[in-house]
Motif scaffolding. Structure first.
Motif, PDB file in Angstrom:
ATOM      1  N   VAL A  33       0.835  -1.196   0.000  1.00  0.00           N
ATOM      2  CA  VAL A  33       0.000   0.000   0.000  1.00  0.00           C
ATOM      3  C   VAL A  33       0.872   1.248   0.000  1.00  0.00           C
ATOM      4  O   VAL A  33       2.049   1.206   0.377  1.00  0.00           O
ATOM      5  N   THR A  34       0.279   2.353  -0.430  1.00  0.00           N
ATOM      6  CA  THR A  34       0.940   3.656  -0.393  1.00  0.00           C
ATOM      7  C   THR A  34       0.073   4.625   0.394  1.00  0.00           C
ATOM      8  O   THR A  34      -1.092   4.860   0.035  1.00  0.00           O
ATOM      9  N   MET A  35       0.620   5.163   1.472  1.00  0.00           N
ATOM     10  CA  MET A  35      -0.083   6.178   2.261  1.00  0.00           C
ATOM     11  C   MET A  35       0.277   7.529   1.655  1.00  0.00           C
ATOM     12  O   MET A  35       1.413   7.988   1.771  1.00  0.00           O
ATOM     13  N   ASP A  36      -0.690   8.157   0.996  1.00  0.00           N
ATOM     14  CA  ASP A  36      -0.386   9.346   0.205  1.00  0.00           C
ATOM     15  C   ASP A  36      -1.101  10.602   0.672  1.00  0.00           C
ATOM     16  O   ASP A  36      -0.949  11.662   0.063  1.00  0.00           O
ATOM     17  N   THR A  37      -1.894  10.501   1.760  1.00  0.00           N
ATOM     18  CA  THR A  37      -2.659  11.667   2.197  1.00  0.00           C
ATOM     19  C   THR A  37      -2.343  11.982   3.655  1.00  0.00           C
ATOM     20  O   THR A  37      -2.621  11.180   4.546  1.00  0.00           O
ATOM     21  N   LYS A  38      -1.786  13.149   3.862  1.00  0.00           N
ATOM     22  CA  LYS A  38      -1.400  13.594   5.195  1.00  0.00           C
ATOM     23  C   LYS A  38      -2.497  14.470   5.780  1.00  0.00           C
ATOM     24  O   LYS A  38      -3.166  15.210   5.049  1.00  0.00           O
ATOM     25  N   ILE A  39      -2.704  14.382   7.099  1.00  0.00           N
ATOM     26  CA  ILE A  39      -3.654  15.274   7.761  1.00  0.00           C
ATOM     27  C   ILE A  39      -2.933  15.992   8.897  1.00  0.00           C
ATOM     28  O   ILE A  39      -2.024  15.440   9.523  1.00  0.00           O
TER      29      ILE A  39
END
Length: 267
Positions: free
Chosen positions: A133-139
């Protein structure tokens, strides 16, 4: 073996959030002592030489080379009581689960400051599955400034930064859609959802276009959930999307931001 903090959501599922309680040398503890509504037993991932019954893969985190705090949880969707395993991600982003039995399993990928990812797989006898998987969204949580005088209104914003190449659709399927929690020395002073749940319902999903976007903005008047004005000092603010780090096999994604620190000073 090590320390973990256990939190339980409103449906009785266990949520791994951060370090705090001890896991024994066999790598497990029972959640019954925390009055969960379901018998939910977590097992630490053990290192063996197995080549079958394995789930493994690589987690890529865009715009970050820091894998500290990143982890993966997998849990059975068919066993009763539910059983879950968890493991951290190594410095290269690799994770490994061994001894996974036949049946349906969910996967939850998490790192503080990023939107969690979920997946479901079907394990066969002697199976070996690879899930990358690729974690591509930062909060992130931001306040309008870092220092306020007592009694001054504080504007808080939960932002998203989508580093991918397509709109990110986060399936929340939870209430609340987002939240803010303010702590001092580890003690919760104020939680937004307890004050105004009806004002922040975004529906079953949140869309985050490529680039920066705003999930929600609220104003806090420096009054705690105990209805008393807070005192001077430093406070840490956490933003939460959905249920944060959610387990239990239910649909829905979320995330928890890194803390944003503010200081309240006397007038």
């Amino acid at each position: 073996p090590g320390g973990y903090r256990l939190e339980v959501d409103k449906d009785g599922y266990a949520l791994i959030v951060s370090e705090a309680i001890k896991v024994d040398q066999n790598g497990f503890f029972s959640c019954k002592k925390y009055e969960t509504k379901k018998d939910f037993i977590l097992y630490a991932n053990s290192v063996t030489t197995q080549t079958k019954n394995i789930i493994e893969g690589t987690v890529s985190i865009l715009k970050s080379a820091d894998y500290s705090g990143a982890g993966v949880t997998t849990g059975s969707l068919s066993m009763n009581p539910p059983v879950a395993y968890f493991t951290s991600v190594d410095k290269s982003g690799h994770y490994l689960f061994q001894g996974i039995t036949e049946g349906a399993w969910y996967l939850l990928f998490y790192k503080m400051g990023y939107v969690t990812l979920t997946d479901k797989i079907q394990m066969l006898k002697d199976d070996r599955k690879t899930v990358n998987v690729t974690m591509d969204t930062k909060i992130e949580t931001v306040a309008s400034k870092t220092s306020y005088v007592k009694g001054e209104n504080i504007t808080l914003t939960l932002k998203a930064m989508n580093y991918g190449n397509a709109t990110k659709i986060v399936d929340l399927n939870v209430d609340p859609a987002y939240d803010f929690t303010i702590e001092q020395n580890g003690n919760v002073v104020w939680t937004y959802y307890k004050e105004a749940p009806q004002t922040q319902m975004l529906g079953p999903e949140v869309q985050m276009p490529v680039g920066e976007s705003v999930i929600g903005t609220i104003v806090w008047n420096q009054v705690g959930n105990n209805k008393q004005p807070i005192g001077a000092g430093k406070y840490q603010i956490y933003g939460t999307l959905g249920n944060g780090y959610e387990t239990g096999g239910r649909q829905g994604e979320g995330g928890i931001t890194q803390p944003f620190e503010i200081e309240i000073i006397e007038k």
